[in-house]
Design a protein around this motif. Structure first.
Motif, PDB file in Angstrom:
ATOM      1  N   PRO A 148       0.810  -1.228   0.000  1.00 12.89           N
ATOM      2  CA  PRO A 148       0.000   0.000   0.000  1.00 12.89           C
ATOM      3  C   PRO A 148       0.841   1.276   0.000  1.00 12.89           C
ATOM      4  O   PRO A 148       0.426   2.288  -0.566  1.00 12.89           O
ATOM      5  N   SER A 149       2.025   1.221   0.613  1.00 14.27           N
ATOM      6  CA  SER A 149       2.890   2.406   0.645  1.00 14.27           C
ATOM      7  C   SER A 149       3.438   2.771  -0.723  1.00 14.27           C
ATOM      8  O   SER A 149       3.980   3.868  -0.913  1.00 14.27           O
ATOM      9  N   ASP A 150       3.319   1.863  -1.698  1.00 14.15           N
ATOM     10  CA  ASP A 150       3.772   2.158  -3.066  1.00 14.15           C
ATOM     11  C   ASP A 150       2.739   2.946  -3.865  1.00 14.15           C
ATOM     12  O   ASP A 150       3.018   3.391  -4.982  1.00 14.15           O
ATOM     13  N   LEU A 151       1.546   3.120  -3.289  1.00 12.21           N
ATOM     14  CA  LEU A 151       0.456   3.773  -3.995  1.00 12.21           C
ATOM     15  C   LEU A 151       0.396   5.262  -3.690  1.00 12.21           C
ATOM     16  O   LEU A 151       0.774   5.709  -2.599  1.00 12.21           O
ATOM     17  N   LEU A 152      -0.121   6.026  -4.646  1.00 10.95           N
ATOM     18  CA  LEU A 152      -0.574   7.371  -4.356  1.00 10.95           C
ATOM     19  C   LEU A 152      -1.843   7.295  -3.504  1.00 10.95           C
ATOM     20  O   LEU A 152      -2.506   6.250  -3.439  1.00 10.95           O
ATOM     21  N   ASP A 153      -2.196   8.393  -2.875  1.00 15.79           N
ATOM     22  CA  ASP A 153      -3.407   8.430  -2.065  1.00 15.79           C
ATOM     23  C   ASP A 153      -4.626   8.636  -2.979  1.00 15.79           C
ATOM     24  O   ASP A 153      -5.308   9.664  -2.940  1.00 15.79           O
ATOM     25  N   LEU A 154      -4.854   7.628  -3.805  1.00 16.31           N
ATOM     26  CA  LEU A 154      -5.938   7.649  -4.774  1.00 16.31           C
ATOM     27  C   LEU A 154      -6.543   6.249  -4.857  1.00 16.31           C
ATOM     28  O   LEU A 154      -5.863   5.260  -4.562  1.00 16.31           O
ATOM     29  N   PRO A 155      -7.785   6.129  -5.282  1.00 16.10           N
ATOM     30  CA  PRO A 155      -8.405   4.799  -5.383  1.00 16.10           C
ATOM     31  C   PRO A 155      -7.894   4.007  -6.578  1.00 16.10           C
ATOM     32  O   PRO A 155      -7.475   4.582  -7.587  1.00 16.10           O
ATOM     33  N   LEU A 156      -7.936   2.685  -6.465  1.00 15.11           N
ATOM     34  CA  LEU A 156      -7.774   1.820  -7.622  1.00 15.11           C
ATOM     35  C   LEU A 156      -9.120   1.766  -8.337  1.00 15.11           C
ATOM     36  O   LEU A 156     -10.168   1.613  -7.691  1.00 15.11           O
ATOM     37  N   LEU A 157      -9.088   1.909  -9.656  1.00 13.78           N
ATOM     38  CA  LEU A 157     -10.327   2.028 -10.413  1.00 13.78           C
ATOM     39  C   LEU A 157     -10.386   1.047 -11.570  1.00 13.78           C
ATOM     40  O   LEU A 157      -9.367   0.799 -12.239  1.00 13.78           O
ATOM     41  N   ASN A 158     -11.552   0.502 -11.821  1.00 13.25           N
ATOM     42  CA  ASN A 158     -11.855  -0.094 -13.110  1.00 13.25           C
ATOM     43  C   ASN A 158     -12.400   1.026 -13.986  1.00 13.25           C
ATOM     44  O   ASN A 158     -13.470   1.585 -13.698  1.00 13.25           O
ATOM     45  N   ALA A 159     -11.680   1.375 -15.029  1.00 11.22           N
ATOM     46  CA  ALA A 159     -12.035   2.526 -15.864  1.00 11.22           C
ATOM     47  C   ALA A 159     -12.106   2.095 -17.324  1.00 11.22           C
ATOM     48  O   ALA A 159     -11.406   1.171 -17.748  1.00 11.22           O
ATOM     49  N   ALA A 160     -12.939   2.789 -18.083  1.00 12.20           N
ATOM     50  CA  ALA A 160     -13.103   2.395 -19.485  1.00 12.20           C
ATOM     51  C   ALA A 160     -13.661   3.527 -20.317  1.00 12.20           C
ATOM     52  O   ALA A 160     -14.455   4.338 -19.850  1.00 12.20           O
ATOM     53  N   THR A 161     -13.226   3.566 -21.572  1.00 11.19           N
ATOM     54  CA  THR A 161     -13.955   4.244 -22.629  1.00 11.19           C
ATOM     55  C   THR A 161     -14.539   3.194 -23.571  1.00 11.19           C
ATOM     56  O   THR A 161     -15.486   3.473 -24.296  1.00 11.19           O
ATOM     57  N   SER A 162     -13.979   2.002 -23.562  1.00 12.86           N
ATOM     58  CA  SER A 162     -14.542   0.853 -24.285  1.00 12.86           C
ATOM     59  C   SER A 162     -14.286  -0.413 -23.471  1.00 12.86           C
ATOM     60  O   SER A 162     -15.173  -0.901 -22.793  1.00 12.86           O
ATOM     61  N   ARG A 163     -13.038  -0.910 -23.466  1.00 13.44           N
ATOM     62  CA  ARG A 163     -12.703  -2.099 -22.673  1.00 13.44           C
ATOM     63  C   ARG A 163     -12.208  -1.661 -21.300  1.00 13.44           C
ATOM     64  O   ARG A 163     -11.445  -0.713 -21.173  1.00 13.44           O
ATOM     65  N   VAL A 164     -12.607  -2.394 -20.254  1.00 10.75           N
ATOM     66  CA  VAL A 164     -12.283  -2.020 -18.878  1.00 10.75           C
ATOM     67  C   VAL A 164     -10.820  -2.331 -18.562  1.00 10.75           C
ATOM     68  O   VAL A 164     -10.344  -3.456 -18.784  1.00 10.75           O
TER      69      VAL A 164
END
Length: 287
Positions: A148-164
């Motif tokens: 977790p310390s390797d992450l920015l203070d942001l959520p992990l997201l499933n994001a898409a404009t077509s394929r996720v």
């Protein structure tokens, strides 16, 4: 045989490989393209992709009031959409003098997209991005081998404009380039979280709209992708929605960790964006 018939037959019998998004020696993502695929069925298309080992595009006559229909295959299966192969195919049609007009509509399995060419430079549209949070981020971190310390203070997201794609915000380029994923577990993880690939990224200069990313696909027949247009589009929309940058034009560098430096530009235009980047013809082989 007339020269026009000869030219049409040549286009139907050749595979043109276009390198897309290259930004340095050895960089970019090659896309084998068949510009007249009317004689090929799906299995024949998949075999072309398997033989070449890359995402491949197949150009067909238009449907649903579109100028063209494009199909896309990786060595293992058909895909709904492929950004760099679409850009490469449109650039190639223009390069061959076969593009009927400067802006065209294209039917894909993920929906209609538009493409435009100006001065030999092609760009492809994607719709507004959408995203949802990941229910079990620890599983993603485990497959990527990070804490977790390797992450920015942001959520992990499933994001898409077509394929996720699963966006994983990392705190530095060093962490990004040092990733050593457990490739044997990626497919099962992506199935569990509803994703087609992991797309960890890190900011280079967010004030200038510059980010770096890597793409580990769910099941494409290769472990890492040098340039992934639809993932870059998803990342760009997330960056805008999370206020990571105020720039409407975002540059995403990819492929550097695998020695294939690539650069994707994503530019916002109202409720859609345009993918663009360098394209060049590198090979022509018999089908």
């Amino acid at each position: 045989m007339t020269s026009q018939h000869s030219s049409t037959r040549r286009l139907a019998e050749q595979v043109f490989t276009v390198n897309v998004f290259g930004s340095g020696p050895g960089g970019g993502n090659p896309a084998p393209i068949v510009v007249d695929a009317r004689l090929l069925d799906g299995e024949a298309m998949r075999q072309v992709a398997a033989r070449h080992g890359h995402e491949s595009a197949f150009v067909l006559p238009g449907r649903d009031s579109c100028d063209y229909q494009f199909r896309f295959f990786v060595p293992n299966h058909e895909m709904e959409m492929c950004g760099h192969a679409t850009l490469g195919a449109v650039w190639l049609l223009d390069h061959l003098g076969a593009l009927p007009k400067s802006t065209v509509s294209i039917s894909t399995l993920s929906g209609r997209v538009h493409a435009r060419v100006s001065g030999g430079h092609a760009s492809v549209s994607q719709p507004r991005g959408r995203s949802t949070g990941i229910d079990d981020p620890a599983a993603v971190l485990g497959v990527l081998g990070i804490r977790p310390s390797d992450l920015l203070d942001l959520p992990l997201l499933n994001a898409a404009t077509s394929r996720v794609k699963t966006l994983v915000p990392l705190r530095s380029i060093d962490v990004l380039n040092g990733l050593q994923p457990d490739f044997a577990r990626i497919e099962a993880l992506c199935d569990a979280i509803g994703s087609t690939g992991l797309y960890p990224f890190a900011p280079i200069d967010p004030d200038a709209g510059v980010f770096s990313a890597r793409q580990f696909p769910r099941s494409s027949g290769y472990p890492e992708d040098a340039a992934t247009g639809i993932a870059a589009a998803a990342l760009a929309w997330a960056a805008w929605d999370l206020d990571l940058t105020s720039k409407s034009r975002i540059v995403i560098r990819q492929g550097e960790a695998m020695g294939r430096p690539s650069q994707i530009t994503v530019e916002r235009e109202d409720e859609r964006c345009w993918l663009s980047g360098r394209a060049e013809l590198i090979e022509e082989t018999p089908l």
